[in-house]
Structures are given as structure tokens and as C-alpha cells.
Enzyme design. Structure first.
Site, PDB file in Angstrom:
ATOM      1  N   GLY A  21       0.929  -1.339   0.482  1.00  0.00           N
ATOM      2  CA  GLY A  21      -0.172  -0.025  -0.025  1.00  0.00           C
ATOM      3  C   GLY A  21       0.758   1.495  -0.238  1.00  0.00           C
ATOM      4  N   GLY A  25       0.144   8.061   1.720  1.00  0.00           N
ATOM      5  CA  GLY A  25      -0.477   7.683   2.537  1.00  0.00           C
ATOM      6  C   GLY A  25       1.070   6.908   3.539  1.00  0.00           C
ATOM      7  N   SER A 151      -3.849  -0.436  14.113  1.00  0.00           N
ATOM      8  CA  SER A 151      -5.386   0.507  14.212  1.00  0.00           C
ATOM      9  C   SER A 151      -5.535   0.374  16.186  1.00  0.00           C
ATOM     10  CB  SER A 151      -6.517   1.022  13.614  1.00  0.00           C
ATOM     11  OG  SER A 151      -7.014   1.911  13.944  1.00  0.00           O
ATOM     12  N   TYR A 176     -13.872  -3.904  10.882  1.00  0.00           N
ATOM     13  CA  TYR A 176     -12.836  -3.130  10.698  1.00  0.00           C
ATOM     14  C   TYR A 176     -11.847  -3.270  11.934  1.00  0.00           C
ATOM     15  CZ  TYR A 176      -9.284   0.273  10.475  1.00  0.00           C
ATOM     16  OH  TYR A 176      -7.839   0.826  10.167  1.00  0.00           O
TER      17      TYR A 176
END
Length: 309
Positions: A21, A25, A151, A176
Site C-alpha cells: 500500500g 498515505g 489501529s 474493521y
């Protein structure tokens, strides 16, 4: 650790890194800063157009950087296997794997292999990738690390080992949170197995706090205009930029003395210099870690064996 920033990254010359990824970001920032310190970096991205554009941008910001794009779709295990095979053919060793890519709070969907999208991309794709790249990680001279980005939202819920596909009452934010719990349980179990095998490899985790990145785009899907505006306002007022959000990942990946199963995040929870982060007690449960590991091997068809190294 106080005040740690990208200028504190040790010399990375002679080291090879894969960042998933990395087209935007915190993934892009992590790849750029590793390249700036001399690492040879592979930007592993789903979109070829965005991946190539990111590599071009990186070369513009870091003249002389050793950086290349490679296609990787974590929602498709065939793509994961193809990436790992191609990497192994081009590189003798891998010093650093940053499992950064992810999706957040998407409406219900399934991956190419039939897994619930968030669990499939955020956990199973990275589980398979790490296992397939393990021989190259073991071949690194010393100090190889695997950093998986979780997270603070892992606190939304523990995984349900009897409903990993989230077939009973799908709630996208809970899904999530469970996928981010899976990231931490994976790191915990991987660390435990490395230690038991006497391996020199280190598995750690990190989280960016509240960083303004493209990850929030998925969270606003089907949320309505007011919700989207609220997210945009929070990004402008509360969130730290991606340059700050990437620091915990870079610390976990490069700072001396990072221990097995470390969880690094911003000092103040949502922003600030890297520091040890709070984590829910269920992310340190050996039994859950073992059960998730077993299920992940079965679902992906990727076995880690006895983890020598």
C-alpha cells in the site's frame, strides 16, 4: 524515543524493504523515508497506475533512490503468490516487510477468494504474504523485521473465531476493528513462534493514530453527505498528516532495540512522536492467537512450518 522523527532512522544502505500500500498515505511516506536513508524499496500496490505514479514521485523527491513498483492485490491470493514468486526471483533476501495496506469500514463485500473484504485484505492477505516471503526474510544477514500496521480501532472488538466471515449481522466498523485485532494477534503469535524457534527475526506492530490519508475514503462510502463532511472536518482539524502518522511504523521498522510483539503508536494516542501503545488484553491471548493462526493457514493454504531462522 521522545522526539523521535524520520531524521533518526539509521542508515539503511544494503537493506531491502517491501511496503504494501505504498502508493499513498503512510505507506508512501514510509517507503520514501526508507529510500532516503538508502534502502532498496519495493512499492507493493494494487493499482499499477497509482503504483507507478508513486514510484515516479518518490524518485523525484529522493534523487538516486532505489525504488520500484510491483503489483500486489491483497484481496486475491493468486496475486499474493505471484508477487512473492517474482520477488524471490529478483531478490536474494528481504530485510524489512511492512504490512501497511488496508481498507477501512467498507460496506459488506468479499475478496476474490470469498473472504469478508476487511478480514481478507487486512489480515489474510498479509498473513499469506508474510509466510510466502519468510524464506527471503530468513536469508537476510541480521535484524530482519516484519511490521504489521494495526489501529487503535482494534478496541472496537475481539475477533469471533466462529464467524471470521462476519456472516452474522455485518457491521462495518466492528468488522474493521476485528481485522485490526487480527493484525495484533498475528503479530503476537508470530513473535511467540519466532522466540520459540530461536529466530533472530522480529515481529512488531504499529498504528498511525489519527492520520489524514486516503484510507478514510472507504469509511465514507454509503455514509451520506453529512457523514462525509464530518470525516473531512475531523481530518482537517484533528488528524496529523501522513508524515506524522508514518513515524510509529518507521520506528518499529528501524529503531534499535524494538522487541518482539512491540506495539508502537503516537505518544498522545492520535498524534505525537512514537511511543509504546496501549493494546486490548485480547490481543495478547495465546489461545486466540493459535486458533487464528490455524484458521489462517487453512483459509490461505500458506503454512509457515516450524519457523527456523
Amino acid at each position: 524515543m521522545p522526539g523521535w522523527n524520520a531524521t533518526n532512522i539509521p542508515d539503511q544502505r544494503g537493506r531491502t524493504a517491501v511496503v504494501t500500500g505504498a502508493n499513498s498515505g503512510i505507506g508512501y511516506v514510509a517507503a520514501r523515508e526508507l529510500a532516503r536513508r538508502g534502502a532498496s524499496v519495493v512499492l507493493a500496490c494494487r493499482s499499477a497506475a497509482r503504483g507507478r505514479a508513486a514510484a515516479t514521485r518518490l524518485h523525484g523527491e529522493v534523487p538516486g533512490a532505489e525504488a520500484e513498483f510491483a503489483e500486489l492485490d491483497l484481496a486475491d491470493l493468486a496475486s499474493v503468490r505471484e508477487f512473492a514468486k517474482a520477488f524471490g526471483e529478483r531478490h536474494a533476501a528481504l530485510d524489512l516487510l511492512i504490512n501497511n495496506a488496508g481498507v477501512m469500514a467498507l460496506p459488506y463485500g468479499r475478496t476474490a477468494d470469498g473472504f469478508e473484504t476487511q478480514f481478507g485484505v487486512n489480515h489474510l492477505g498479509h498473513f499469506a504474504l508474510t509466510g510466502l516471503l519468510l524464506p527471503r526474510l530468513r536469508a537476510a544477514a541480521s535484524g530482519a523485521r516484519i511490521v504489521t500496521v494495526s489501529s487503535g480501532f482494534h478496541a472496537l472488538g475481539n475477533i469471533d473465531l466462529d464467524d471470521l466471515a462476519f456472516e452474522r449481522g455485518y457491521r462495518r466498523w466492528i468488522a474493521y476493528g476485528r481485522s485490526k485485532t487480527a493484525n495484533l494477534l498475528f503479530t503476537h503469535e508470530l513473535s511467540r513462534r519466532f522466540t520459540a524457534a530461536g529466530s533472530t527475526l522480529v515481529a512488531a506492530a504499529a498504528h498511525p493514530g489519527y492520520a489524514s490519508t486516503n484510507l478514510h475514503a472507504g469509511a465514507t462510502a454509503d455514509g451520506g453527505t453529512l457523514y462525509a463532511r464530518g470525516v473531512a472536518l475531523a481530518n482537517d482539524v484533528i488528524a496529523q498528516p501522513a508524515t506524522g502518522g508514518a513515524l510509529p511504523t518507521l520506528y518499529a521498522a528501524t529503531a534499535p532495540g524494538v522487541r518482539q510483539d512491540a506495539f508502537i503508536g503516537p505518544r498522545f494516542g492520535w498524534r505525537g512522536a512514537p511511543a509504546r501503545s496501549w493494546r486490548a488484553k485480547w490481543t495478547l491471548d495465546d489461545t486466540s492467537g493459535e486458533r487464528l493462526w490455524s484458521a489462517s493457514e487453512k483459509l490461505t493454504g500458506v503454512s509457515y512450518g516450524s519457523l527456523p531462522g
